[in-house]
Write a protein that holds these residues in place. Sequence first.
Motif, mmCIF file in Angstrom:
data_model
loop_
_atom_site.group_PDB
_atom_site.id
_atom_site.type_symbol
_atom_site.label_atom_id
_atom_site.label_comp_id
_atom_site.label_asym_id
_atom_site.label_seq_id
_atom_site.Cartn_x
_atom_site.Cartn_y
_atom_site.Cartn_z
ATOM 1 N N GLU A 214 0.822 -1.207 0.000
ATOM 2 C CA GLU A 214 0.000 0.000 0.000
ATOM 3 C C GLU A 214 0.856 1.257 0.000
ATOM 4 O OE1 GLU A 214 -2.655 -0.418 3.278
ATOM 5 O OE2 GLU A 214 -3.891 -1.934 2.273
ATOM 6 N N ARG A 215 1.987 1.209 0.724
ATOM 7 C CA ARG A 215 2.876 2.378 0.715
ATOM 8 C C ARG A 215 3.488 2.570 -0.674
ATOM 9 N NH1 ARG A 215 0.677 1.876 4.731
ATOM 10 N NH2 ARG A 215 -0.790 2.973 3.386
ATOM 11 N N LYS A 216 3.783 1.485 -1.370
ATOM 12 C CA LYS A 216 4.330 1.608 -2.728
ATOM 13 C C LYS A 216 3.329 2.317 -3.636
ATOM 14 C CE LYS A 216 7.382 -2.446 -2.734
ATOM 15 N NZ LYS A 216 7.600 -3.811 -3.275
ATOM 16 N N ILE A 217 2.062 1.978 -3.503
ATOM 17 C CA ILE A 217 1.035 2.632 -4.315
ATOM 18 C C ILE A 217 0.994 4.121 -4.002
ATOM 19 C CG2 ILE A 217 -1.449 2.801 -4.703
ATOM 20 C CD1 ILE A 217 -1.603 -0.223 -4.202
ATOM 21 N N GLU A 218 1.007 4.462 -2.706
ATOM 22 C CA GLU A 218 0.955 5.866 -2.316
ATOM 23 C C GLU A 218 2.193 6.618 -2.782
ATOM 24 O OE1 GLU A 218 0.431 5.872 1.868
ATOM 25 O OE2 GLU A 218 -1.677 5.275 1.780
ATOM 26 N N ILE A 219 3.355 6.001 -2.639
ATOM 27 C CA ILE A 219 4.603 6.654 -3.023
ATOM 28 C C ILE A 219 4.639 6.895 -4.526
ATOM 29 C CG2 ILE A 219 7.102 6.293 -3.218
ATOM 30 C CD1 ILE A 219 6.858 4.826 -0.453
ATOM 31 N N GLN A 221 2.249 7.617 -6.361
ATOM 32 C CA GLN A 221 1.341 8.711 -6.686
ATOM 33 C C GLN A 221 1.697 10.012 -5.983
ATOM 34 O OE1 GLN A 221 -2.987 7.364 -6.928
ATOM 35 N NE2 GLN A 221 -2.117 5.787 -5.637
ATOM 36 N N ALA A 222 2.643 9.953 -5.022
ATOM 37 C CA ALA A 222 2.879 11.097 -4.137
ATOM 38 C C ALA A 222 3.471 12.276 -4.876
ATOM 39 C CB ALA A 222 3.801 10.680 -2.993
ATOM 40 N N GLU A 223 2.916 13.458 -4.612
ATOM 41 C CA GLU A 223 3.441 14.683 -5.192
ATOM 42 C C GLU A 223 4.401 15.383 -4.243
ATOM 43 O OE1 GLU A 223 0.179 17.053 -6.422
ATOM 44 O OE2 GLU A 223 -0.522 15.616 -7.916
ATOM 45 N N TRP A 224 4.505 14.901 -2.996
ATOM 46 C CA TRP A 224 5.384 15.557 -2.022
ATOM 47 C C TRP A 224 6.786 14.971 -2.051
ATOM 48 C CZ3 TRP A 224 6.858 11.665 1.216
ATOM 49 C CH2 TRP A 224 5.970 10.607 1.378
ATOM 50 N N ILE A 225 7.008 13.930 -2.852
ATOM 51 C CA ILE A 225 8.350 13.376 -3.031
ATOM 52 C C ILE A 225 8.956 13.997 -4.278
ATOM 53 C CG2 ILE A 225 9.679 11.273 -3.490
ATOM 54 C CD1 ILE A 225 7.564 9.729 -1.946
ATOM 55 N N TYR A 226 10.165 14.477 -4.151
ATOM 56 C CA TYR A 226 10.819 15.148 -5.273
ATOM 57 C C TYR A 226 10.871 14.242 -6.497
ATOM 58 C CZ TYR A 226 14.428 17.167 -8.205
ATOM 59 O OH TYR A 226 15.119 17.667 -9.262
ATOM 60 N N VAL A 227 10.506 14.817 -7.647
ATOM 61 C CA VAL A 227 10.582 14.104 -8.923
ATOM 62 C C VAL A 227 11.349 14.976 -9.904
ATOM 63 C CG1 VAL A 227 9.295 13.094 -10.831
ATOM 64 C CG2 VAL A 227 8.371 12.989 -8.516
ATOM 65 N N ALA A 228 12.471 14.479 -10.407
ATOM 66 C CA ALA A 228 13.259 15.257 -11.360
ATOM 67 C C ALA A 228 12.418 15.607 -12.576
ATOM 68 C CB ALA A 228 14.504 14.468 -11.779
ATOM 69 N N GLY A 229 12.382 16.888 -12.928
ATOM 70 C CA GLY A 229 11.598 17.320 -14.078
ATOM 71 C C GLY A 229 10.169 17.668 -13.737
ATOM 72 N N GLY A 230 9.736 17.314 -12.542
ATOM 73 C CA GLY A 230 8.408 17.696 -12.080
ATOM 74 C C GLY A 230 7.269 17.029 -12.817
ATOM 75 N N GLN A 243 11.810 8.291 -4.631
ATOM 76 C CA GLN A 243 10.716 7.396 -4.263
ATOM 77 C C GLN A 243 11.263 6.050 -3.805
ATOM 78 O OE1 GLN A 243 8.812 7.798 -8.104
ATOM 79 N NE2 GLN A 243 7.012 8.737 -7.186
ATOM 80 N N GLN A 244 12.340 5.607 -4.481
ATOM 81 C CA GLN A 244 12.914 4.315 -4.134
ATOM 82 C C GLN A 244 13.489 4.316 -2.728
ATOM 83 O OE1 GLN A 244 12.623 1.603 -6.299
ATOM 84 N NE2 GLN A 244 13.121 0.566 -4.372
ATOM 85 N N LEU A 245 14.004 5.454 -2.260
ATOM 86 C CA LEU A 245 14.500 5.537 -0.880
ATOM 87 C C LEU A 245 13.383 5.267 0.118
ATOM 88 C CD1 LEU A 245 16.927 8.614 -0.981
ATOM 89 C CD2 LEU A 245 17.526 6.229 -0.493
ATOM 90 N N TRP A 246 12.213 5.868 -0.135
ATOM 91 C CA TRP A 246 11.067 5.617 0.747
ATOM 92 C C TRP A 246 10.640 4.145 0.671
ATOM 93 C CZ3 TRP A 246 8.823 8.822 4.262
ATOM 94 C CH2 TRP A 246 9.172 10.169 4.209
ATOM 95 N N ASN A 248 12.459 1.581 -0.139
ATOM 96 C CA ASN A 248 13.466 0.754 0.538
ATOM 97 C C ASN A 248 13.270 0.759 2.044
ATOM 98 O OD1 ASN A 248 14.624 0.228 -1.937
ATOM 99 N ND2 ASN A 248 16.315 1.674 -1.689
ATOM 100 N N MET A 249 12.954 1.937 2.588
ATOM 101 C CA MET A 249 12.752 2.026 4.031
ATOM 102 C C MET A 249 11.573 1.162 4.474
ATOM 103 S SD MET A 249 11.946 5.288 6.507
ATOM 104 C CE MET A 249 10.265 5.471 5.913
ATOM 105 N N PHE A 250 10.446 1.280 3.765
ATOM 106 C CA PHE A 250 9.265 0.516 4.170
ATOM 107 C C PHE A 250 9.451 -0.981 3.939
ATOM 108 C CE2 PHE A 250 7.007 4.689 3.555
ATOM 109 C CZ PHE A 250 6.723 4.865 4.902
ATOM 110 N N GLU A 251 10.186 -1.345 2.897
ATOM 111 C CA GLU A 251 10.482 -2.764 2.697
ATOM 112 C C GLU A 251 11.345 -3.298 3.838
ATOM 113 O OE1 GLU A 251 10.346 -3.370 -2.161
ATOM 114 O OE2 GLU A 251 12.244 -2.843 -1.199
ATOM 115 N N SER A 252 12.316 -2.518 4.276
ATOM 116 C CA SER A 252 13.172 -2.940 5.387
ATOM 117 C C SER A 252 12.378 -3.065 6.674
ATOM 118 C CB SER A 252 14.325 -1.948 5.577
ATOM 119 O OG SER A 252 15.203 -1.973 4.476
#
Length: 506
Positions: A214-219, A221-230, A243-246, A248-252
Motif C-alpha cells: 500500500e505504501r508503494k502505491i501511495e509513493i 502517486q505522491a506529489e510531495w516526493i521530489y521528482v526530477a523534471g516535475g 521514491q525508491q528511498l522511501w 526501501n525504508m518501508f520494505e526494510s
Amino acid sequence: MQSSQPYDVCLILEGTYPFVSGGVSTWVHNLIRALPDIRFCAVSIFPSKKETRELKYDLPENFHLAQIVYIHEYDLGPAGTASRRQQRQHVAAIADFHHRIKGGDFSQFEKIVTLFQHPEKSGLAVHNLIHGKKAWSFLVEQYGPEDNTVSFIDYFWTFRFTHLPVFKLLGAPIPRARVYHTISTGFAGMLAAMAKHVHQRPMLLTEHGIYTKERKIEIAQAEWIYVAGGERVRVKKDVNAFQQLWINMFESLGRMTYQMADRIFTLYSGNRKLEISEGADPEKIEIIPNGIDIARFSTLKPAIFDEAEKSKTRFKVGFVGRVVAIKDVKTFLRACKIVALQMPSVQFFILGPTDEDPQYYQECKELVKLLRLGDGVIFSGRINVMEYYPKLDLLVLTSVSEAQPLVILEANCAGIPVVASDVGSCRELIEGRTRNDRMIGPSGIVTPVADPVGTAGGIIRILSDPKTREQMALAGRERVRRYYQERDLNRKYDAIYKQYMSKEEI
C-alpha cells in the motif's frame, strides 16, 4: 483506565483507531469489545497533531489510549553529552546497521534501540546524528558520490525526511504489557519490535492489507516526493531514486517486523503469499479471516424478495468507504455516469468520511460536475451504515488495494449484492474460496481494477435482473453464515492472547 501493572495487550496502531474510522479501526474496536477480560492499551502513531481528529469511537472500559506518537514533529534539541569517541561509535553503529539491513540482517537493531531508549547512559542526541562532521561523512557514504548521479541536495532532504521519523520512534517511551500486537508492519511494526526488546515480551503481527504494497502505491502517486523534471501524470511502474528511498525504508521495516514477530496472522491466502515473498517465515503465518456479527446485519433486509422488490425499477447503489485515493472513488463516479445513461432511475450514494483527504474529495466533487451527474450522486459524509443498508439494492467497491473488506461481509450478510474490484480477498468473498464455498454461488460480480466500464456493466447486469439479484443476495447471506462469523475470530484471538500472556520473559 490506567494502572501501574502491565497491560495484558498493547496494540501498536498507525493512522487508525481510535481517531480514524474504517475497516481496520472497526476490527480493532470490535475485538476489544468482544474480549472484556483482556486489559488493552494502545500506542497510536500519526504524522502530526493536525492529523489527529476527534475520537471516532466510544472507547471500551477495558481500553486505554496510552500514548500518541507524532513522527513528523521532532525537536533536534542540543548536542548530546557523548564524548567525541562515543559519537563516533554511535554513528558507526548506525552505519553498520544500515549496511547489514541491505542483506536482510537486523541483528543489530537491539543495539540501536538501546542507544535511543537510554540516552542518559549513551549520551546520544539526534542533533549529533544530523549535524556535524561524523553525521555528514555518514550521509555522504550512504549517497555514494562515485556512483550516484542524482542531486545530492535532494538526496540530503529525502534522507532527513525518511530518517527523522525513525529517530523519533526509537526514542519513544513504550508502555509495559504482557503482549505487543501490531496491526501492520511499517512504523508500527518497528515500534512493536522495539517493545519486544525493551520489555522482553512476545510480539504478534496482524496484517489486513499488506502495508509495504500500500505504501508503494501511495509513493508512486505522491506529489510531495521530489521528482526530477516535475512530471507527475499517473502511477508508473518505474519509480525515481527518491521514491525508491522511501520504498526501501518501508520494505526494510516490513522484513524486520516479519523477522521479529513471534506469530503472524493474516486474512486470506493471497496475503500470506505476499508476506512470504517479502521475507516472512511461512511457519509463523496463520490465516484468520475477518468475521462479523451476523445477528446485527442479517435482519436489516427481508431474506426473500416479494413481488414489489422483484418488479422495482428505481434503485439505490452505495459506495461505502472513505473518500480517499486508494478507494478509487473516481472510477466509481465514472461508472455512475455510464449506468445513468442506461438506467436514469438509479440513485448513487457515497457513504463515508470526506475529511481525510480534502483535496481528493474536492476533485471527486468536481468530477461529478464534469460528468453532469448532478443530484444523482450524494456524498453523505460519515454515516451509520445500519441506517443505509436497508435502503441499498447494491454495494460497489472500486478500491485499488484491499485486504478482506468488512463492507463486503456486511453487505453479504444483509442480503445486498456486491460489485467489487479484483483486489485482496474480494473475489473469494464474492465467489467463494473453497469448492464447497463456490457451490453456494456468487454474491456479486468481480471487475478489473480501475475499470469504470466493467464496474458499470456489473451494476447494470445485477439491477436489470431481479432473479440474479435475489440469488446473489441469498448466496451472500449463506456464505457469511457458514464461514465468516465474528464469534469464531474472537475465540481464536482470545486463545492466542492468553497463550502468549502466560509466557515467561523472552
